[in-house]
Design an enzyme around this catalytic site. Structure first.
Site, short mmCIF file in Angstrom:
data_model
loop_
_atom_site.label_atom_id
_atom_site.label_comp_id
_atom_site.label_asym_id
_atom_site.label_seq_id
_atom_site.Cartn_x
_atom_site.Cartn_y
_atom_site.Cartn_z
CB CYS A 9 -0.90 0.04 1.23
SG CYS A 9 -2.20 -1.21 1.23
CD GLU A 61 -0.56 -6.38 -2.68
OE1 GLU A 61 -1.73 -6.39 -2.25
OE2 GLU A 61 0.44 -6.61 -1.96
#
Length: 463
Positions: free
Chosen positions: A319, A353
């Site tokens: 994140c 990601e």
């Protein structure tokens, strides 16, 4: 025309909203919730095809009741997973959409040999051409891999969009998690208006303001409680090791297992501004890198990124977030640059990601473009011929994963294939745009100020 009392959850109708240019528009919206306060009805609306951070409570006078669409009653039929009324499996539709978005304009041949090609500049405006070799080992279509299609699943916007959704369809989510549940957060000298739902304790979400200690991120219900906490909190910076400092900017490395309370509080805060990520309370497998700005009162959080201690997918970021008061000031790109500096020290190539948020995709595309163009423009040839570089060499120099290098060259429309050779053509417009962008990019990571020793987590047991 329908009456206000007939408007229920699930209804769709045009709703008045003011756009970025301060003009009124009437986009279609879905009613997610209805509440009555002192006899006055309020409606929580999600504007269809708009980002969820624009969702809001509106009064009945902003509803166009003439064009209301009432929800259809769906027949509860079993599906393959045996759950009545579940949506048909959406991954196939999603994959199809992603493939359509990322389908390359110039296909890469499937040869496994090192291939060279030539391409002439478009419109004769080329400033220089660089021969590019794609390397010996590659998949049959490097531009169509899962990594690339996921990367581009949100589309490739040219500027931050406030008028269209760039996150995946979440209409099947729990209705509660689709609604913002916190009015305001006070964090140090800033008051933040959350964009999305975050699972803070329910008794605190009903308050007009949620107070956070800006150093340990503990949440309390009132200013008085915060003041009492500050007399006992001895932190003036995030817990963990300071691994970078230059000027007023510092980075702290925080182990999700050793500093679990701080890590969980950080995730709760981040969830207010990240809709595309799931919140996990098990922070043990993660490291958190918090960027701060220093003044006489302490180290104030600006943003952070997290990464898995061990990633089988070569993810160097899980994140990433720059807090709203610090956005559009170059801090996001600094966070990204720092993540790749860590990858360089580790001797790895990395990728974020997926899926990326709309703002995250913009930041990464911009960073990848500037970083790759910086290398191409500094290439020199000793023989006087075109300078040559391989995709693998670009990846090794920058620590950007090869698939991201290729997709960025494709996105910039630089890579072309002609008579068995790849040539990267830099037009005057590309070069001039890059030079202007780099003049504005004042904040940069200085690798000499980084004090970081990577750990081999595979040899450390359960972290």
């Amino acid at each position: 025309m329908a009456e206000v009392g007939e408007v229920t959850e699930g209804c769709r109708l045009p709703v008045l909203r003011r756009n970025q240019d301060n003009e009124d528009e009437w986009p279609l919206a879905e009613i997610l919730s209805v509440k009555d306060i002192s006899g006055r009805k309020l409606f929580y609306v999600h504007y269809i095809d708009f980002n969820k951070r624009l969702d809001e409570w509106v009064t009945h006078d902003r509803l166009d009741l003439k064009k209301i669409q009432f929800p259809k009653k769906e027949a509860k039929t079993p599906t393959k997973n045996g759950l009545p009324g579940s949506r048909p499996s959406s991954p196939e539709r999603e994959v199809k959409r992603k493939v359509e978005v990322v389908s390359p304009a110039t296909p890469v041949p499937a040869s496994t040999e090192t291939t060279q090609a030539s391409v002439f500049p478009q419109n004769g405006s080329a400033r220089r051409a660089v021969a590019a070799q794609l390397g010996r080992k590659r998949k049959s279509n490097c531009l169509g891999t899962d990594e690339d299609s996921q990367d581009s699943s949100d589309g490739i916007p040219s500027a931050p969009r406030m008028t269209g959704s760039l996150v995946s369809d979440r209409s099947h989510d729990d209705i509660i998690t689709r609604m913002k549940n916190i009015e305001c957060i006070e964090l140090g000298r800033h008051r933040l208006k959350p964009w999305y739902f975050s699972p803070y304790p329910q008794e605190l979400t009903a308050l007009p303001v949620l107070y956070l200690c800006e150093f340990c991120l503990k949440y309390v219900k009132s200013l008085k409680c915060l003041q009492r906490h500050l007399t006992k909190c001895d932190l003036r910076h995030p817990p963990g090791n300071e691994i970078y400092r230059k000027g007023t900017i510092s980075f702290f490395e925080i182990d999700g297992r050793k500093n679990k309370s701080y890590s969980q509080n950080l995730c709760l805060l981040a969830k207010c501004f990240l809709d595309h990520k799931t919140l996990y309370y098990d922070t043990d497998p993660f490291l958190f890198y918090v960027m701060t700005e220093y003044d006489c009162k302490g180290f104030h959080i600006v943003g952070y990124f997290s990464k898995e201690k061990e990633s089988t997918e070569d993810y160097n970021v899980a994140c990433i977030l720059t807090l709203p008061p610090y956005q559009r000031r170059g801090y996001g790109k600094l966070l990204i640059e720092f993540s790749y500096e860590l990858s360089k020290v580790e001797g790895k190539t990395g990728t974020p990601e997926k899926p990326l948020s709309d703002l995250g995709l913009l930041s990464y595309r911009s960073y990848w473009s500037q970083t790759i163009l910086e290398i191409l423009m500094n290439l020199k040839s000793e023989t006087g011929e075109r300078p040559q570089i391989t995709i693998n060499e670009i990846s090794e120099i920058t620590s950007i994963k090869k698939e991201d290098v290729i997709s960025t060259l494709q996105y910039l429309n630089l890579i072309n294939y002609y008579k068995g050779q790849y040539i990267l053509t830099l037009s005057e417009d590309i070069v001039d745009g890059h030079e202007r962008a780099m003049l504005k990019r004042i904040l940069r990571i200085d690798s000499k100020c980084l004090h970081f020793t990577p750990k081999d987590w595979s040899k450390r047991g359960k972290w």
